[in-house]
Design a protein around this motif. Structure first.
Motif, mmCIF file in Angstrom:
data_model
loop_
_atom_site.group_PDB
_atom_site.id
_atom_site.type_symbol
_atom_site.label_atom_id
_atom_site.label_comp_id
_atom_site.label_asym_id
_atom_site.label_seq_id
_atom_site.Cartn_x
_atom_site.Cartn_y
_atom_site.Cartn_z
ATOM 1 N N ILE A 41 38.859 41.476 39.631
ATOM 2 C CA ILE A 41 39.541 41.807 38.372
ATOM 3 C C ILE A 41 41.053 41.931 38.631
ATOM 4 O O ILE A 41 41.867 41.448 37.837
ATOM 5 C CB ILE A 41 38.975 43.111 37.769
ATOM 6 N N TYR A 55 35.684 34.680 39.311
ATOM 7 C CA TYR A 55 34.306 34.844 39.773
ATOM 8 C C TYR A 55 33.677 33.470 40.041
ATOM 9 O O TYR A 55 32.962 33.272 41.021
ATOM 10 C CB TYR A 55 33.504 35.602 38.721
ATOM 11 N N GLY B 163 38.083 32.668 27.626
ATOM 12 C CA GLY B 163 37.663 32.570 29.025
ATOM 13 C C GLY B 163 36.559 33.534 29.400
ATOM 14 O O GLY B 163 36.557 34.097 30.486
ATOM 15 N N ALA B 164 35.588 33.716 28.497
ATOM 16 C CA ALA B 164 34.513 34.670 28.788
ATOM 17 C C ALA B 164 33.480 34.077 29.736
ATOM 18 O O ALA B 164 32.821 34.795 30.473
ATOM 19 C CB ALA B 164 33.837 35.114 27.493
ATOM 20 N N ILE B 165 33.308 32.757 29.690
ATOM 21 C CA ILE B 165 32.278 32.127 30.520
ATOM 22 C C ILE B 165 32.894 31.039 31.386
ATOM 23 O O ILE B 165 33.909 30.442 31.032
ATOM 24 C CB ILE B 165 31.154 31.498 29.657
ATOM 25 N N ASP B 166 32.270 30.804 32.529
ATOM 26 C CA ASP B 166 32.721 29.729 33.405
ATOM 27 C C ASP B 166 31.552 29.321 34.297
ATOM 28 O O ASP B 166 30.532 30.000 34.342
ATOM 29 C CB ASP B 166 33.913 30.203 34.259
ATOM 30 N N PRO B 178 29.165 34.565 32.203
ATOM 31 C CA PRO B 178 30.359 35.415 32.202
ATOM 32 C C PRO B 178 30.675 35.857 33.633
ATOM 33 O O PRO B 178 29.805 35.780 34.505
ATOM 34 C CB PRO B 178 29.948 36.620 31.354
ATOM 35 N N GLY B 179 31.888 36.338 33.864
ATOM 36 C CA GLY B 179 32.249 36.846 35.176
ATOM 37 C C GLY B 179 31.289 37.937 35.611
ATOM 38 O O GLY B 179 30.914 38.786 34.800
ATOM 39 N N PHE B 180 30.843 37.904 36.860
ATOM 40 C CA PHE B 180 29.874 38.854 37.426
ATOM 41 C C PHE B 180 28.500 38.716 36.775
ATOM 42 O O PHE B 180 27.614 39.526 37.013
ATOM 43 C CB PHE B 180 30.354 40.312 37.317
ATOM 44 N N SER B 181 28.349 37.693 35.921
ATOM 45 C CA SER B 181 27.056 37.345 35.325
ATOM 46 C C SER B 181 26.276 38.463 34.651
ATOM 47 O O SER B 181 25.071 38.532 34.792
ATOM 48 C CB SER B 181 26.147 36.711 36.387
ATOM 49 N N GLU B 188 33.651 39.595 28.191
ATOM 50 C CA GLU B 188 34.857 39.487 27.367
ATOM 51 C C GLU B 188 34.649 38.603 26.149
ATOM 52 O O GLU B 188 35.586 38.294 25.424
ATOM 53 C CB GLU B 188 35.993 38.922 28.219
ATOM 54 N N HIS B 568 34.672 46.530 31.508
ATOM 55 C CA HIS B 568 35.370 47.005 32.701
ATOM 56 C C HIS B 568 36.210 45.909 33.344
ATOM 57 O O HIS B 568 37.047 46.167 34.175
ATOM 58 C CB HIS B 568 34.394 47.615 33.701
ATOM 59 N N SER B 569 35.996 44.660 32.918
ATOM 60 C CA SER B 569 36.758 43.569 33.517
ATOM 61 C C SER B 569 38.113 43.343 32.850
ATOM 62 O O SER B 569 38.866 42.479 33.258
ATOM 63 C CB SER B 569 35.939 42.280 33.463
ATOM 64 N N GLN B 571 41.758 44.858 31.969
ATOM 65 C CA GLN B 571 42.738 45.917 32.170
ATOM 66 C C GLN B 571 43.887 45.677 31.198
ATOM 67 O O GLN B 571 44.231 44.547 30.939
ATOM 68 C CB GLN B 571 43.279 45.890 33.608
#
Lengths: 177, 572
Positions: A41, A55, B163-166, B178-181, B188, B568-569, B571
């Motif tokens: 992050i 990620y 940019g929520a998914i990749d 999503p980041g950290f799946s 996001e 939490h992702s 800031q």
């Protein structure tokens, strides 16, 4: 949380570009031992890139780890010679005995098991490397004994306990060559 | 510059790809990964390969730039053979559950496979076993059905800027997540649904609420009413003759909904008019009493989600007005039971929306029970054996939410809320109506950000329209800069506005959205009343229930609060 990441990024304040994502991740992993969610992050934030992309990049490369390394690191050789000598049974035995998760870490965080392509010690196949020391000619029984010893001792592995199995890595490499 | 496609000379522009030139000249080259409105094709699906003079290899036409004198062949036996093999490999690990798939009958992948002549599974690959993500109230994901074309990723990053998914992982284990799946609900994601609109398979779809609606319609203890968003009739006209206006389409839709059992059908456009009166009053109140400026619109729920999850610091800038869907929901619950004897039965409010984020919004706020997207209407017709295309029966929307002005209808397109607000704000600020044709040309258009100033009496209103979330990030700092001294900003999450919403028909073409916008302008031009405050129903509502804009009653029914929902992702 990701103090190492914060420091590494602070050091490069103002000169960060997206192209530096991989070197940054490498440096953070070198400092912290793995890539925490907080570290990723922090990187995403510093590079003004979505977290999903950081990620995505990190999970693409085998070099990145996402959990801390356990107290003991076991590398199970899955090279051709070891495969022929049933190293899969060793790997599966470790999975069961240590209750390994998908990422190779035991649930209690004490062990990290990695499958590697070849340790270069084919003459003593099947072989594992435990905390840097080689143990060859293994069976599941011998592996159990080794782990029992380790747990009873609560200390770092002692190659001396297995004189027949343990040798210095250099010696083994010569032999294999 | 001219290139030759299949022996025919075609004009090409500098920087155009062969795929684009071919499309423009009516040659359909199949493709999955490249999108008209997104930069840099991934060239990952390989389906668009062509033969080009001077190259022994097949080349992907989505990356092959047009050059003077270039000659390509798009459908030679070699190309067709290669494309079929590529498709066979693409579907080798795809689940063979087409009969029970939500995309059954509407699947781009299966249509393409059929077109390319895939008739048997020559390759049988390993089966994927990723968990299905049903965590969000708006969008469901089934990564096993994904062919990794990457359209959703392109849209989410490059078009919407969210940019929520990749892509995550590697090789056979690659999946879009999503980041950290985790689930989409804690990611996001803002639920705009643009990914679902462009997905060629059933890997990302809206949360299907057709069964909920069918169950409510069958329940003898329920009175089921519908509200229809202005974008929906403007979309349903596709495939119908141009002479039938949006109004006719709305009445046909109302008749069809009543045929399948709805007790009443209301026009959400009514609530759009009401929104404008409240929102323009709120703007004026902020300008006169030193409130937070610029004020941002709050009718696009994915934009509201964006603020709540990405930029909660902007919450004071959001208008406190509910979106038209939620205003209508609250008013239907307040008023309908007083006008109609429910006889102890419960009231079920269903809204028909061009939007997937509306499903989230309806769950978040009280008033609306179920939300059907424009796409889900097809499934509803299917359940009841209704062939909507041949339904000519008409039924006017039911009072008291039947009337909509031209301004309310414009809500469905980018710039429409702004245009409607200017018409009403002019009266509120200057005390007189905009003179002549109330068209506000500066609000219209397809640019990403449109800024202009309107003079109302002695006051000047500095305004901006943001067309799509993707254009927001680059311009937000400027919009917020006190130097810019903006008063009011319209943000619609989807390019083109609601008519290009994430719940609209599966589409990768911008042309359809453009035509829908034209239809909105046309219906506005033809409307008898074109200013929201002229809506007689709205005027009656203020007389009977609300008193005046921003009154206590309107705050209770028509306004809302916002929550900091940062995952939490994120800031800040």
């Amino acid at each position: 949380m990701a103090a190492g990441a914060d420091a590494i990024i602070a050091e490069r304040e103002g000169e960060l570009t997206r192209e530096q994502m991989i070197p940054l991740l490498q440096e953070i992993q070198a400092a912290e031992g793995f890539l925490s969610a907080e570290a990723m992050i922090t990187v995403a934030d510093a590079l003004e890139t979505p977290v999903s992309r950081v990620y995505g990049v990190a999970t693409f490369y085998n070099q990145f780890r996402f959990a801390p390394v356990g107290e003991h690191v076991i590398e199970v050789c899955r090279g051709t010679a070891c495969h022929v000598k049933q190293s899969l049974a060793l790997a599966q035995h470790l999975e069961r005995r240590l209750h390994l998760r998908d990422d190779g870490n035991s649930a209690d965080g004490r062990y990290t098991v990695v499958r590697v392509a070849c340790l270069g010690a084919c003459s003593i196949a099947p072989v594992i490397k435990l905390d840097g020391a080689f143990y060859g000619h293994l069976t599941t029984e011998k592996l159990d004994a080794l782990l029992d010893e380790l747990e009873a001792d609560g200390d770092a592995a002692k190659p001396d306990a297995f004189p027949s199995a343990a040798r210095a890595p250099e010696e083994q490499r010569d032999e294999a060559a | 510059m001219k290139i030759s496609i299949n022996g025919k000379k075609v004009e090409a522009k500098q920087g155009e790809t062969v795929l684009q030139v071919a499309k423009r000249s009516g040659v359909d080259v199949p493709h999955l990964c490249s999108l008209d409105w997104a930069p840099s094709p991934a060239a990952s699906c390989r389906l668009c390969v062509v033969e080009a003079d001077g190259s022994s290899r097949l080349l992907t036409s989505c990356t092959l730039e047009a050059a003077d004198g270039l000659a390509v062949q798009t459908h030679t036996p070699r190309v067709l053979k290669a494309r079929r093999a590529i498709m066979e490999l693409l579907v080798a690990s795809h689940p063979q559950d087409c009969l029970s798939c939500v995309r059954g009958g509407h699947c781009e992948l299966s249509t393409l496979a059929a077109d390319l002549g895939v008739r048997k599974a020559r390759y049988v690959g390993a089966v994927k076993h990723h968990p299905v993500d049903i965590s969000s109230p708006a969008l469901w994901r089934d990564p096993d059905k994904c062919v990794l074309c990457g359209r959703c990723v392109t849209v989410c990053h490059d078009v919407q800027g969210v940019g929520a998914i990749d892509f995550t992982g590697r090789g056979f284990k690659t999946r879009v997540a999503p980041g950290f799946s985790p689930g989409l609900n804690v990611s996001e994601c803002v639920f705009c649904g643009q990914c679902a609109r462009v997905c060629p398979t059933g890997a990302i779809v809206e949360r299907d609420q057709v069964d909920d609606v069918v169950a409510a319609l069958a329940d003898p203890d329920a009175v089921v009413v519908a509200q229809v968003a202005p974008a929906v009739p403007a979309t349903l006209m596709e495939g119908h003759s141009k002479s039938e206006g949006v109004r006719v389409m709305l009445e046909r839709l109302a008749a069809a909904l009543k045929r399948v059992g709805f007790d009443a059908v209301f026009d959400t456009g009514f609530a759009a008019d009401l929104t404008i009166v409240e929102e323009a009053s709120e703007l004026l109140d902020r300008v006169r009493n030193g409130g937070v400026l610029p004020m941002f619109t709050s009718c696009s729920p994915a934009w509201v989600n964006y603020v709540e999850t990405h930029r909660p610091d902007l919450i004071p800038h959001l208008s406190t007005c509910k979106s038209p869907q939620q205003m209508a929901g609250a008013l239907i619950r307040e008023i309908y039971p007083k006008r109609t004897d429910l006889d102890g039965r419960r009231l079920v409010v269903v809204s028909v929306m061009p939007c997937t984020a509306k499903k989230f919004e309806a769950q978040d706020l009280d008033g609306v029970d179920h939300v059907l997207t424009t796409r889900e209407l097809d499934h509803l017709w299917g359940r009841f054996g209704v062939d909507f295309g041949t339904c000519t029966e008409q039924a006017p929307p039911d009072p008291p939410f039947a009337e909509t002005t031209g301004a309310g209808r414009l809500f469905a397109g980018s710039g429409g809320v702004m245009e409607a607000a200017v018409r009403t704000a002019h009266l509120l600020v200057a005390g007189s109506e905009l003179e002549g044709d109330p068209k506000v040309a500066e609000a219209r258009g397809r640019e990403g950000v449109r800024r202009f100033t309107v003079t109302a009496g002695e006051a000047e209103l500095n305004l901006a329209v943001v067309n799509g979330l993707g254009r927001l990030t680059e311009t937000l700092d400027e919009l917020l800069d006190p130097q810019t001294s903006l008063h009011f900003v319209e943000v619609m999450s989807c390019p083109g506005g609601c008519v290009g919403g994430g719940g609209q028909p599966y589409d990768t073409d911008v042309q359809a959205v453009k035509e829908r916008l034209e239809r909105l302008y046309e219906v506005d031009r033809r409307s008898r009343t074109r200013r929201a405050h002229e809506n007689a129903g709205v005027q009656a509502l203020y007389e009977d229930l609300l008193g005046r804009p921003l009154s206590e009653a309107s705050h209770r029914l028509l306004h809302r609060t916002y929550t900091d929902r940062r995952p939490h992702s994120v800031q800040v």
